[in-house]
Design an enzyme around this catalytic site. Sequence first.
Site, PDB file in Angstrom:
ATOM      1  NE  ARG A   1      -7.933  -8.711   2.560  1.00 33.11           N
ATOM      2  CZ  ARG A   1      -6.916  -7.539   2.572  1.00 33.11           C
ATOM      3  NH1 ARG A   1      -7.005  -6.680   1.651  1.00 33.11           N
ATOM      4  NH2 ARG A   1      -6.202  -7.460   3.520  1.00 33.11           N
TER       5      ARG A   1
ATOM      6  CB  THR B   1      -0.663   0.010   1.287  1.00 30.33           C
ATOM      7  OG1 THR B   1      -1.599  -1.009   1.241  1.00 30.33           O
ATOM      8  CG2 THR B   1      -1.625   1.243   1.524  1.00 30.33           C
TER       9      THR B   1
ATOM     10  N   GLY C   1      -3.935  -6.245   6.653  1.00 26.75           N
ATOM     11  CA  GLY C   1      -5.007  -5.421   7.063  1.00 26.75           C
ATOM     12  C   GLY C   1      -6.228  -5.960   7.848  1.00 26.75           C
TER      13      GLY C   1
ATOM     14  CB  THR D   1       1.158  -0.360   5.149  1.00 21.68           C
ATOM     15  OG1 THR D   1       1.492  -1.194   3.827  1.00 21.68           O
ATOM     16  CG2 THR D   1       2.750  -0.320   5.811  1.00 21.68           C
ATOM     17  N   GLY D   2       0.258  -3.378   5.774  1.00 19.57           N
ATOM     18  CA  GLY D   2       0.655  -4.560   6.089  1.00 19.57           C
ATOM     19  C   GLY D   2      -0.810  -5.461   6.115  1.00 19.57           C
TER      20      GLY D   2
ATOM     21  N   GLY E   1      -9.318  -5.150   2.641  1.00 19.94           N
ATOM     22  CA  GLY E   1      -8.707  -4.822   4.066  1.00 19.94           C
ATOM     23  C   GLY E   1      -8.792  -3.472   4.832  1.00 19.94           C
ATOM     24  CG  ASP E   2      -5.455  -1.891   6.421  1.00 26.19           C
ATOM     25  OD1 ASP E   2      -5.090  -2.679   5.550  1.00 26.19           O
ATOM     26  OD2 ASP E   2      -4.548  -0.966   6.828  1.00 26.19           O
TER      27      ASP E   2
HETATM   28  N1  ASP Z   1      -3.164  -3.026   4.108  1.00 26.36           N
HETATM   29  C1  ASP Z   1      -3.220  -3.559   2.946  1.00 26.36           C
HETATM   30  C2  ASP Z   1      -4.475  -4.438   3.016  1.00 26.36           C
HETATM   31  O1  ASP Z   1      -4.658  -5.225   3.766  1.00 26.36           O
HETATM   32  C3  ASP Z   1      -2.187  -4.282   2.231  1.00 26.36           C
HETATM   33  C4  ASP Z   1      -0.835  -3.639   2.554  1.00 26.36           C
HETATM   34  O2  ASP Z   1      -0.672  -2.506   3.047  1.00 26.36           O
HETATM   35  O3  ASP Z   1       0.151  -4.526   2.083  1.00 26.36           O
HETATM   36  O4  ASP Z   1      -5.230  -4.560   2.196  1.00 26.36           O
END
Ligand code: ASP
Length: 339
Positions: free
Chosen positions: A227, A199, A253, A250-251, A229-230
């Site tokens: 799906r 992200t 979600g 990020t990461g 995410g956050d």
């Molecule tokens: N946070 C994002 C999600 O879960 C993905 C990411 O940041 O890599 O969709």
Amino acid sequence: MYNRRKFIQTTALGISAALANNTHAATTSARSPIVISTWDAGLEANKAAWTILSNKGRALDAVEKGVMVTEDSLNCCVGLGANPDRDGYVTLDACIMDEAFNCGAVAFLERIKHPVSVARKVMEKTPHVMLVGEGAQQFALAEGFLLEPQQLSEGAREAYAEWLKKSNYHSPRINVENKKEHGPFAPAKLSNGEWNHDTIGMLAMDAMGNLSGSCTTSGAGFKMRGRVGDSPIIGAGLYVDNQVGACVATGQGEDVIRVAGASAVVEAMRSGKSPEAACRSVIERVIRIKKEAAKNIQVAFLAIDKNGNTGAFAIHPGFNYALRTNSEEKLITGKSFFK
Ligand code: ASP
């Protein structure tokens, strides 16, 4: 008693009047502008944001224009060039928030190049905060956005073909050193040893001292269809409180949503923590909740306070962020819980 009641009435009226025009939180003190954004792609994105900030532009415009650069680029995880879901479709999520609690978001949006700009239109032109899927696409088209062809970028086509060989849908993992299989969240480790970013989240403070933030992603590569995410969720992927600070995540979600991540970081700053300490406290909360599983997931928070101090914290090493000020332009390695 009279005074107290009068105080409550006045305050309540004051609050509703302020909420009606959503301007109560804006500040007017002159500041030195600053922009930060997640991962190395943030360096390029910050340049576009800086053009606006250095000309006394609004933080809101800066965070929109900044992440549009990444949406335009052909990378695995942001914009239409990104990896598709497991059915082969690229679906995009984004949100934006200004200094006065105005916010907009889109999720599960297909074939539109700049989801962050659609999110801004949702914020400015509808009474809503979030539109998803077909409805978000219809709204975007009505607002003049173009319907892009339904096709994968070359990189995404190759990655998808590779993924299809096993079609292995396992729980998401991000940036974890030893992963071999490309799970839904797996960014590539580049030949130069750096992680490809996921992200992009961006936070800016303008010369008026006002904060804004944006976040845009294709989410997890090869995710289940539908799906989300956050990243497009206000309070999880992004939160801005002009009186306190702002945070973007990020990461993985799912684990950001679980702790209302960005909002939790802002609340920790409200209680007096520095941006880094606030990010750390919420990362530790995720680790407490996930226990052993935390070893296999990545979450990172990036934050700025109302004085322009910045900080970040992640579960694992590998997270970095780009910073731009009047005097500096650099990539900063985020600290992490596991070394
Ligand atoms: N946070 C994002 C999600 O879960 C993905 C990411 O940041 O890599 O969709």
